[in-house]
Design an enzyme around this catalytic site. Sequence first.
Site, PDB file in Angstrom:
ATOM      1  N   ASP A  82       0.820  -1.210   0.000  1.00 48.50           N
ATOM      2  CA  ASP A  82       0.000   0.000   0.000  1.00 48.50           C
ATOM      3  C   ASP A  82       0.853   1.258   0.000  1.00 48.50           C
ATOM      4  O   ASP A  82       1.903   1.318   0.647  1.00 48.50           O
ATOM      5  CB  ASP A  82      -0.902  -0.032   1.250  1.00 48.50           C
ATOM      6  CG  ASP A  82      -2.102   0.870   1.142  1.00 48.50           C
ATOM      7  OD1 ASP A  82      -2.482   1.237   0.014  1.00 48.50           O
ATOM      8  OD2 ASP A  82      -2.693   1.200   2.195  1.00 48.50           O
ATOM      9  N   GLY A 181      -7.701   7.339   8.225  1.00 43.78           N
ATOM     10  CA  GLY A 181      -7.914   7.539   9.652  1.00 43.78           C
ATOM     11  C   GLY A 181      -9.391   7.398  10.002  1.00 43.78           C
ATOM     12  O   GLY A 181     -10.204   6.925   9.212  1.00 43.78           O
ATOM     13  N   HIS A 208     -10.057   4.508  -0.847  1.00 44.69           N
ATOM     14  CA  HIS A 208      -9.152   4.670   0.289  1.00 44.69           C
ATOM     15  C   HIS A 208      -9.905   5.350   1.425  1.00 44.69           C
ATOM     16  O   HIS A 208     -10.873   6.065   1.208  1.00 44.69           O
ATOM     17  CB  HIS A 208      -7.929   5.495  -0.116  1.00 44.69           C
ATOM     18  CG  HIS A 208      -6.910   4.716  -0.865  1.00 44.69           C
ATOM     19  ND1 HIS A 208      -5.665   4.409  -0.344  1.00 44.69           N
ATOM     20  CD2 HIS A 208      -6.950   4.137  -2.084  1.00 44.69           C
ATOM     21  CE1 HIS A 208      -4.986   3.687  -1.221  1.00 44.69           C
ATOM     22  NE2 HIS A 208      -5.747   3.512  -2.296  1.00 44.69           N
ATOM     23  N   GLY A 209      -9.453   5.108   2.648  1.00 40.78           N
ATOM     24  CA  GLY A 209     -10.117   5.714   3.797  1.00 40.78           C
ATOM     25  C   GLY A 209     -11.439   5.051   4.110  1.00 40.78           C
ATOM     26  O   GLY A 209     -12.432   5.713   4.420  1.00 40.78           O
ATOM     27  N   ASN A 230     -10.527  -0.225   1.076  1.00 38.21           N
ATOM     28  CA  ASN A 230      -9.404  -0.306   2.003  1.00 38.21           C
ATOM     29  C   ASN A 230      -9.840  -0.034   3.441  1.00 38.21           C
ATOM     30  O   ASN A 230     -10.502   0.967   3.714  1.00 38.21           O
ATOM     31  CB  ASN A 230      -8.328   0.717   1.625  1.00 38.21           C
ATOM     32  CG  ASN A 230      -7.544   0.310   0.388  1.00 38.21           C
ATOM     33  OD1 ASN A 230      -7.885  -0.642  -0.299  1.00 38.21           O
ATOM     34  ND2 ASN A 230      -6.486   1.038   0.101  1.00 38.21           N
ATOM     35  N   ALA A 232      -7.967   0.110   7.216  1.00 36.74           N
ATOM     36  CA  ALA A 232      -6.687   0.062   7.930  1.00 36.74           C
ATOM     37  C   ALA A 232      -6.846   0.493   9.382  1.00 36.74           C
ATOM     38  O   ALA A 232      -6.723  -0.309  10.305  1.00 36.74           O
ATOM     39  CB  ALA A 232      -5.656   0.944   7.218  1.00 36.74           C
ATOM     40  N   THR A 233      -7.144   1.770   9.602  1.00 38.33           N
ATOM     41  CA  THR A 233      -7.165   2.324  10.954  1.00 38.33           C
ATOM     42  C   THR A 233      -8.163   1.618  11.856  1.00 38.33           C
ATOM     43  O   THR A 233      -7.866   1.306  13.016  1.00 38.33           O
ATOM     44  CB  THR A 233      -7.490   3.828  10.907  1.00 38.33           C
ATOM     45  OG1 THR A 233      -6.553   4.477  10.037  1.00 38.33           O
ATOM     46  CG2 THR A 233      -7.412   4.440  12.293  1.00 38.33           C
TER      47      THR A 233
END
Length: 284
Positions: A82, A181, A208-209, A230, A232-233
């Site tokens: 990424d 985030g 993304h995000g 995606n 992630a956080t």
Amino acid sequence: MALVSSTPLLIEARQRGYGIVAFNVHTLEMLQAVVEAAEESRSPLILQTTVGTVKHLGIEYIVGAAQTAARRVSVPIALHLDHCQDFELILQCMRAGYTSVMIDQSMHPFERNVEMTRKVVEVARALNVNVEAELGKVGGVEDDIRVEDDKATLADPEECRRFVELTGVPTLAPAIGTAHGIYKGEPDIDFRRIEDIAGKVEVPLVLHGGSGIPEAQIKRCVSLGMAKINVATELKNAFSLSLQQSFAANPDDLDPRSYMSAAKQTVKRLAQEKMRLSGCAGKA
């Protein structure tokens, strides 16, 4: 089965109107959790690692764990690098066994982004590796890449068309109002922009995000052409908060197998929920 390129997975996802969740993992337990979630949900899966995680764990360890996981399950799994700006690191990851990479040159002018993306695409095509690139600038913090809100810019649909045409990139991450985030309020997603971009390019689009976006908005993004979501956080925070809770409840429990198992189950439940929201459950 072996790790696979995410290109055909994402093409099918866009054609059939669902999204495949790509989870950023930082530990073996997080990797195991999302793989188990995918197998039980019968979902295709994209494992992701940031550049920081590659430096923390090492390319060979990550690839070895991902390859082992892929052999143990019956659902297709891709391994993605990424937000990488370093061409040499991208080459190292592809040679080691990554089946998808992101060349992120969104901070540079359009022409430089085209040049570097085309360079990566040429190498990746020979290795049957998927390539992702970004247009516009997604706000927030991803690893050591920080884009302040006032610097975030949305992707131009016509530029997206030209970019795909000039580079041959098989997946595109356009900035459409999401941010890396956790959101302080409801995300300001430009759905019309997604629709315009999807009308101009046939390649799968990447959101993304994806952490913390409400269910209705995720489903709308997917319906408009976002084939890769995606996360992630949200996953990282769930894992870490579970560890905190375990230590608070049992401060004398110093056995990693105990508190790591609890954190793993937390991540697994969250991953299954994200697969359901994105529509990829049952699509493997």
